[in-house]
Design a protein around this motif. Structure first.
Motif, PDB file in Angstrom:
ATOM      1  N   VAL A   1     -52.737  11.131 -35.784  1.00 25.83           N
ATOM      2  CA  VAL A   1     -52.975  11.000 -34.349  1.00 25.83           C
ATOM      3  C   VAL A   1     -54.468  11.122 -34.054  1.00 25.83           C
ATOM      4  N   ASN A   2     -54.864  10.549 -32.942  1.00 22.80           N
ATOM      5  CA  ASN A   2     -56.253  10.613 -32.491  1.00 22.80           C
ATOM      6  C   ASN A   2     -56.307  11.446 -31.216  1.00 22.80           C
ATOM      7  N   ILE A   3     -56.769  12.677 -31.340  1.00 18.77           N
ATOM      8  CA  ILE A   3     -56.813  13.592 -30.208  1.00 18.77           C
ATOM      9  C   ILE A   3     -58.169  13.487 -29.508  1.00 18.77           C
ATOM     10  N   THR A   4     -58.127  13.207 -28.224  1.00 18.15           N
ATOM     11  CA  THR A   4     -59.350  13.059 -27.442  1.00 18.15           C
ATOM     12  C   THR A   4     -59.890  14.420 -27.026  1.00 18.15           C
ATOM     13  N   LYS A   5     -61.035  14.771 -27.559  1.00 16.70           N
ATOM     14  CA  LYS A   5     -61.650  16.059 -27.242  1.00 16.70           C
ATOM     15  C   LYS A   5     -62.440  15.964 -25.938  1.00 16.70           C
ATOM     16  N   ILE A   6     -62.671  17.094 -25.317  1.00 14.98           N
ATOM     17  CA  ILE A   6     -63.531  17.181 -24.141  1.00 14.98           C
ATOM     18  C   ILE A   6     -64.768  17.992 -24.533  1.00 14.98           C
ATOM     19  N   ASP A   7     -65.919  17.358 -24.431  1.00 18.52           N
ATOM     20  CA  ASP A   7     -67.179  18.003 -24.799  1.00 18.52           C
ATOM     21  C   ASP A   7     -67.579  18.998 -23.707  1.00 18.52           C
ATOM     22  N   ILE A   8     -67.648  20.267 -24.058  1.00 15.84           N
ATOM     23  CA  ILE A   8     -67.985  21.279 -23.052  1.00 15.84           C
ATOM     24  C   ILE A   8     -69.456  21.692 -23.107  1.00 15.84           C
ATOM     25  N   SER A   9     -70.242  21.017 -23.941  1.00 11.50           N
ATOM     26  CA  SER A   9     -71.661  21.384 -24.046  1.00 11.50           C
ATOM     27  C   SER A   9     -72.394  21.183 -22.719  1.00 11.50           C
ATOM     28  N   LYS A  10     -71.914  20.230 -21.922  1.00 16.56           N
ATOM     29  CA  LYS A  10     -72.508  19.996 -20.607  1.00 16.56           C
ATOM     30  C   LYS A  10     -71.509  20.329 -19.497  1.00 16.56           C
ATOM     31  N   GLY A  11     -70.502  21.140 -19.854  1.00 14.22           N
ATOM     32  CA  GLY A  11     -69.490  21.519 -18.878  1.00 14.22           C
ATOM     33  C   GLY A  11     -69.831  22.805 -18.155  1.00 14.22           C
ATOM     34  N   ALA A  12     -68.872  23.314 -17.399  1.00 12.87           N
ATOM     35  CA  ALA A  12     -69.070  24.532 -16.606  1.00 12.87           C
ATOM     36  C   ALA A  12     -67.958  25.526 -16.920  1.00 12.87           C
ATOM     37  N   ASP A  13     -68.356  26.749 -17.185  1.00 18.72           N
ATOM     38  CA  ASP A  13     -67.412  27.839 -17.435  1.00 18.72           C
ATOM     39  C   ASP A  13     -66.745  28.205 -16.106  1.00 18.72           C
ATOM     40  N   ILE A  14     -65.409  28.112 -16.067  1.00 23.27           N
ATOM     41  CA  ILE A  14     -64.690  28.376 -14.812  1.00 23.27           C
ATOM     42  C   ILE A  14     -64.992  29.773 -14.274  1.00 23.27           C
ATOM     43  N   SER A  15     -65.121  30.741 -15.179  1.00 22.73           N
ATOM     44  CA  SER A  15     -65.349  32.116 -14.746  1.00 22.73           C
ATOM     45  C   SER A  15     -66.720  32.320 -14.111  1.00 22.73           C
ATOM     46  N   LYS A  16     -67.615  31.337 -14.266  1.00 21.34           N
ATOM     47  CA  LYS A  16     -68.970  31.477 -13.735  1.00 21.34           C
ATOM     48  C   LYS A  16     -69.243  30.564 -12.539  1.00 21.34           C
ATOM     49  N   LEU A  17     -68.202  29.924 -12.024  1.00 18.78           N
ATOM     50  CA  LEU A  17     -68.386  29.063 -10.854  1.00 18.78           C
ATOM     51  C   LEU A  17     -68.738  29.891  -9.623  1.00 18.78           C
ATOM     52  N   SER A  18     -69.598  29.354  -8.792  1.00 20.63           N
ATOM     53  CA  SER A  18     -70.004  30.045  -7.572  1.00 20.63           C
ATOM     54  C   SER A  18     -69.063  29.692  -6.422  1.00 20.63           C
ATOM     55  N   ASP A  19     -69.213  30.407  -5.311  1.00 21.24           N
ATOM     56  CA  ASP A  19     -68.425  30.094  -4.116  1.00 21.24           C
ATOM     57  C   ASP A  19     -68.694  28.667  -3.654  1.00 21.24           C
ATOM     58  N   LYS A  20     -69.940  28.232  -3.806  1.00 18.81           N
ATOM     59  CA  LYS A  20     -70.302  26.871  -3.418  1.00 18.81           C
ATOM     60  C   LYS A  20     -69.572  25.851  -4.291  1.00 18.81           C
ATOM     61  N   ASP A  21     -69.435  26.171  -5.575  1.00 20.55           N
ATOM     62  CA  ASP A  21     -68.696  25.281  -6.485  1.00 20.55           C
ATOM     63  C   ASP A  21     -67.241  25.146  -6.045  1.00 20.55           C
ATOM     64  N   PHE A  22     -66.635  26.271  -5.688  1.00 16.48           N
ATOM     65  CA  PHE A  22     -65.239  26.244  -5.258  1.00 16.48           C
ATOM     66  C   PHE A  22     -65.089  25.486  -3.938  1.00 16.48           C
ATOM     67  N   GLU A  23     -66.068  25.606  -3.069  1.00 19.15           N
ATOM     68  CA  GLU A  23     -66.042  24.850  -1.814  1.00 19.15           C
ATOM     69  C   GLU A  23     -66.094  23.352  -2.099  1.00 19.15           C
ATOM     70  N   THR A  24     -66.906  22.964  -3.081  1.00 29.41           N
ATOM     71  CA  THR A  24     -67.011  21.552  -3.466  1.00 29.41           C
ATOM     72  C   THR A  24     -65.681  21.053  -4.012  1.00 29.41           C
ATOM     73  N   ILE A  25     -65.042  21.864  -4.850  1.00 30.11           N
ATOM     74  CA  ILE A  25     -63.749  21.494  -5.424  1.00 30.11           C
ATOM     75  C   ILE A  25     -62.709  21.306  -4.328  1.00 30.11           C
ATOM     76  N   MET A  26     -62.642  22.242  -3.393  1.00 24.02           N
ATOM     77  CA  MET A  26     -61.663  22.149  -2.315  1.00 24.02           C
ATOM     78  C   MET A  26     -61.933  20.951  -1.422  1.00 24.02           C
ATOM     79  N   ARG A  27     -63.188  20.675  -1.157  1.00 21.88           N
ATOM     80  CA  ARG A  27     -63.540  19.520  -0.318  1.00 21.88           C
ATOM     81  C   ARG A  27     -63.119  18.218  -1.006  1.00 21.88           C
TER      82      ARG A  27
END
Length: 382
Positions: free
Chosen positions: A341-367
């Motif tokens: 099988v060919n499993i598609t990985k997600i590169d997190i080197s340029k990702g964001a740690d969920i535990s470190k998201l700011s209130d502004k980040d969560f506002e963006t997600i909700m919007r």
């Protein structure tokens, strides 16, 4: 932060169908549909890799107690469905999922998930511009007590736990006759279409339970468990592990550590009362049975001429006297088992740690979520 994940797995039927591993030994006493299902399921259980596509449909109605909001929710589910593809490699402990949400037959949201031994990642560009991830070794970093999750995994790991395998097999004489009475082979072939466009006509084995047959099966299992030494040992081992972790959590929350659990005494009482407690559960099931609304629980397995597992369907429908209704329908087509099988990985080197998201980040997600729903003509604001 509340997160919803989609799981293509039915716990009830995983447990029940695990018992079919021993169905070959019972081949002269059980039905042909049950034997075919057992052979197909045993093959799937031993597979190291799986590639499966699925579709999920949900329906809901508040019935006589419907409000304006519940009617909007009912309309949303009526027009919505989810499609996805899961590819897993058990030997490497990694899995990927491509998933899309449709509304009015138009793609509303699309994204992917990936999990391995180190992290879980989500990539939904419409919701957040970067992949979001959680490193498993940091998931409980801020908790006062580090719970050893692996010890619970080992307790319930059927493939690598001989004690659990033996225990499950010992329930075959209780469960198989009841499964056989609820199993039938469809008189029509089912045509499946795989990801590569190929089609195949398969046999379909149907397991259908209603409220009475479901409770009857559950009571039969509990009745055996009440007087079974091996079951008692497993249950008490799990209970002791939970108590030990509970004590550690209590200690972490107390400054003086004066509140303690007398684990030895609790376990002594649990051992003495085990059988009677299980029998009391059986008695209570009979008492509450009239209060449980009628329901249908159906699982279908599609197998080819060589009893290879090719597809599945899990269907649940409940309706009460007030016309409250819930329906869940999951259809799966298995592209391959035990194949590369060919499993598609997600590169997190340029990702964001969920535990470190700011209130502004969560506002963006909700919007962004609100904007997606507005595209479907749905407003979540008053």
């Amino acid at each position: 932060m509340k997160r919803k994940t989609l799981l293509n797995v039915s716990i009830v039927f995983v447990l029940l169908l695990s018992l079919l591993l021993s169905s070959v030994a019972y081949s002269q006493t059980v039905s042909t549909p049950l034997l075919k299902a057992g052979l197909a399921y045993a093959q799937a259980q031993s597979s190291k890799t799986i590639d499966e596509e699925f579709r999920i449909d949900l329906r809901y109605s508040a019935g006589n107690n419907a409000t304006a909001d519940s009617k909007k929710l009912e309309e949303f589910f009526k027009k919505m469905y989810i499609k996805g593809r899961v590819i897993s490699d058990v030997s490497k402990y990694e899995s990927s999922m491509q998933i899309a949400l449709y509304y009015n037959n138009k793609e509303l949201l699309k994204g992917s998930m990936y999990v391995n031994k180190e992290y879980v990642a989500y990539n939904f560009p419409q919701i957040y511009s970067k992949p979001l991830y959680v490193k498993l070794n940091q998931a409980y970093a801020n908790m006062p007590v580090q719970i050893d999750v692996n010890k619970y995994i080992k307790l319930f790991d059927i493939q690598n736990n001989p004690q659990l395998q033996s225990l499950i097999a010992s329930y075959a004489d209780v469960v198989l006759p009841k499964l056989a009475s609820c199993a039938k082979l469809s008189d029509k072939k089912v045509e499946l279409i795989f990801s590569n466009g190929k089609k195949e006509s398969c046999d379909e084995i149907i397991f259908e339970f209603n409220k009475n047959s479901s409770l009857d099966l559950l009571k039969a299992i509990l009745t055996k468990a009440a007087d079974d030494k091996a079951t008692k040992e497993v249950v008490l081992n799990v209970a002791k592990a939970i108590l030990e972790d509970s004590q550690a959590i209590l200690n972490a929350q107390q400054l003086d550590k004066t509140t303690t659990l007398n684990i030895d005494e609790i376990m002594k009482q649990a051992e003495a009362n085990y059988s009677q407690s299980i029998k009391e559960v059986v008695y209570q099931l009979d008492k509450i049975s009239p209060q449980i609304p009628p329901f249908t629980l159906q699982y279908r397995m599609m197998v080819d001429g060589k009893n290879n597992f090719k597809g599945e369907r899990l269907y649940f429908y409940l309706k009460d006297s007030n016309n409250f209704k819930v329906m869940f329908d999951l259809k799966g087509v298995i592209n391959s088992l035990n194949q590369p099988v060919n499993i598609t990985k997600i590169d997190i080197s340029k990702g964001a740690d969920i535990s470190k998201l700011s209130d502004k980040d969560f506002e963006t997600i909700m919007r962004n979520v609100e904007n997606i729903l507005k595209m479907a003509g749905i407003s979540i604001t008053k």
